[in-house]
Structures are given as C-alpha cells and as structure tokens.
Motif scaffolding. Structure first.
Motif, PDB file in Angstrom:
ATOM      1  N   GLN A  33       0.888  -1.159   0.000  1.00 14.61           N
ATOM      2  CA  GLN A  33       0.000   0.000   0.000  1.00 14.61           C
ATOM      3  C   GLN A  33       0.929   1.213   0.000  1.00 14.61           C
ATOM      4  N   VAL A  34       0.928   1.965  -1.082  1.00 14.28           N
ATOM      5  CA  VAL A  34       1.797   3.126  -1.235  1.00 14.28           C
ATOM      6  C   VAL A  34       0.977   4.387  -0.947  1.00 14.28           C
ATOM      7  N   ALA A  67      -1.938  17.497   0.009  1.00 16.49           N
ATOM      8  CA  ALA A  67      -2.410  16.489  -0.931  1.00 16.49           C
ATOM      9  C   ALA A  67      -1.917  15.111  -0.494  1.00 16.49           C
ATOM     10  N   SER A  68      -2.681  14.092  -0.862  1.00 18.40           N
ATOM     11  CA  SER A  68      -2.310  12.720  -0.535  1.00 18.40           C
ATOM     12  C   SER A  68      -2.751  11.813  -1.679  1.00 18.40           C
ATOM     13  N   TYR A  69      -1.921  10.839  -2.006  1.00 17.70           N
ATOM     14  CA  TYR A  69      -2.206   9.893  -3.092  1.00 17.70           C
ATOM     15  C   TYR A  69      -1.941   8.493  -2.575  1.00 17.70           C
ATOM     16  N   LYS A  70      -2.930   7.583  -2.727  1.00 14.48           N
ATOM     17  CA  LYS A  70      -2.806   6.206  -2.244  1.00 14.48           C
ATOM     18  C   LYS A  70      -3.131   5.230  -3.370  1.00 14.48           C
ATOM     19  N   PHE A  71      -2.385   4.131  -3.390  1.00 13.71           N
ATOM     20  CA  PHE A  71      -2.662   3.059  -4.340  1.00 13.71           C
ATOM     21  C   PHE A  71      -1.890   1.815  -3.922  1.00 13.71           C
ATOM     22  N   LYS A  72      -2.249   0.688  -4.516  1.00 11.97           N
ATOM     23  CA  LYS A  72      -1.511  -0.554  -4.290  1.00 11.97           C
ATOM     24  C   LYS A  72      -0.624  -0.802  -5.496  1.00 11.97           C
ATOM     25  N   SER A  99       6.385  13.017   1.778  1.00 10.95           N
ATOM     26  CA  SER A  99       6.640  11.781   2.498  1.00 10.95           C
ATOM     27  C   SER A  99       6.193  10.604   1.646  1.00 10.95           C
ATOM     28  N   ILE A 100       6.935   9.496   1.748  1.00  9.02           N
ATOM     29  CA  ILE A 100       6.570   8.238   1.104  1.00  9.02           C
ATOM     30  C   ILE A 100       6.290   7.238   2.223  1.00  9.02           C
ATOM     31  N   LEU A 101       5.114   6.620   2.175  1.00  6.29           N
ATOM     32  CA  LEU A 101       4.739   5.611   3.157  1.00  6.29           C
ATOM     33  C   LEU A 101       4.486   4.281   2.463  1.00  6.29           C
ATOM     34  N   LEU A 102       4.955   3.206   3.060  1.00 11.61           N
ATOM     35  CA  LEU A 102       4.677   1.851   2.581  1.00 11.61           C
ATOM     36  C   LEU A 102       3.950   1.111   3.688  1.00 11.61           C
ATOM     37  N   ASP A 103       2.792   0.581   3.364  1.00  8.47           N
ATOM     38  CA  ASP A 103       1.979  -0.149   4.332  1.00  8.47           C
ATOM     39  C   ASP A 103       1.811   0.643   5.627  1.00  8.47           C
ATOM     40  N   GLY A 104       1.612   1.969   5.487  1.00  8.93           N
ATOM     41  CA  GLY A 104       1.359   2.838   6.627  1.00  8.93           C
ATOM     42  C   GLY A 104       2.592   3.314   7.371  1.00  8.93           C
ATOM     43  N   LYS A 105       3.780   2.858   6.963  1.00 14.16           N
ATOM     44  CA  LYS A 105       5.015   3.251   7.655  1.00 14.16           C
ATOM     45  C   LYS A 105       5.805   4.235   6.783  1.00 14.16           C
ATOM     46  N   GLU A 106       6.168   5.378   7.361  1.00 13.26           N
ATOM     47  CA  GLU A 106       6.956   6.359   6.623  1.00 13.26           C
ATOM     48  C   GLU A 106       8.357   5.809   6.371  1.00 13.26           C
TER      49      GLU A 106
END
Length: 127
Positions: A33-34, A67-72, A99-106
C-alpha cells in the motif's frame, strides 16, 4: 578431536545459514500500500510528479495542498518510488514536505525551503 571440530563447524554453518534466512530482504514481488503525502505552508504546488501504480509517472500542476495519493503496487527489491513537489515564487519562509509511506510506515521524507522550494524523496525497495 576431529568429531568435535566437525560438530562445531557444522553448528556454525547451520547457525549462519539460519541467520541469513531470517535477516534477508525478500527479493520476490510483494504488494504494498503506497501513500504519498505533500504538505506546505503554501496553498498550491505548481509542479507535482510521482511514480504511480503502474511504475510510470503522474504529473500534475497547480495542485491544492495538502495532498495525498494512495494506491496498491506490486514491487520487488530494486524497484523505486519517487515524488517531486515544488513551489514557484514563494518566499524565504516557504516550505514543502513530501513523504513516502509503505503499508502505513513512513520510509522517506524530505523538506525543501525557500523561494523556489522543492522536495524530492526517493525510496528503493530493499534500501
């Protein structure tokens, strides 16, 4: 004595191989989850570009902030994620943070400051 030496070497080899298996970064594909987050004391980013769900780039202009962008996205070791956001014609006090987050972790964060502030964090899977 040879048996003892053989036994000790065998145990050492076994312990080493087990340790490597537990600590190794998986190199096979995995779905993540990005999420990209962009914040600023300005109200608009004049230029914003990020690595999207297909591995290509999405480019936007005059984007309202925050702004925020989410996708798998399925990625493997060595694949990267990048976001670039900038403010044009700000002041010396202008700031923009990405910031870049992967699976909710920065995993990566960068802040740019100044008149033409820009932030460009890059994260490589397995880094």
């Amino acid at each position: 004595m040879k048996r003892l030496a053989y036994l000790l070497l065998s145990c050492a080899a076994l312990a080493t191989s087990c340790s490597k298996d537990n600590d190794a970064t998986p190199s096979g594909p995995k779905e993540y989850q990005v999420e990209y987050k962009v914040t600023s004391n300005a109200t608009v980013s004049d230029y914003l570009s990020y690595t999207n769900e297909s591995g290509g780039n999405t480019t936007l202009s005059n984007t309202p902030l925050p702004a925020s962008y989410k996708f798998k996205r399925t990625m493997k070791q060595g694949d990267n994620l990048t976001i670039l956001a900038s403010i044009d014609g700000g002041t010396a006090a202008s700031e923009i943070t990405c910031s870049i987050l992967l699976d909710g972790k920065e995993v990566k964060k960068e802040t740019g400051r100044g008149v033409d502030a820009q932030a460009v964090p890059v994260y490589v899977i397995g880094e």
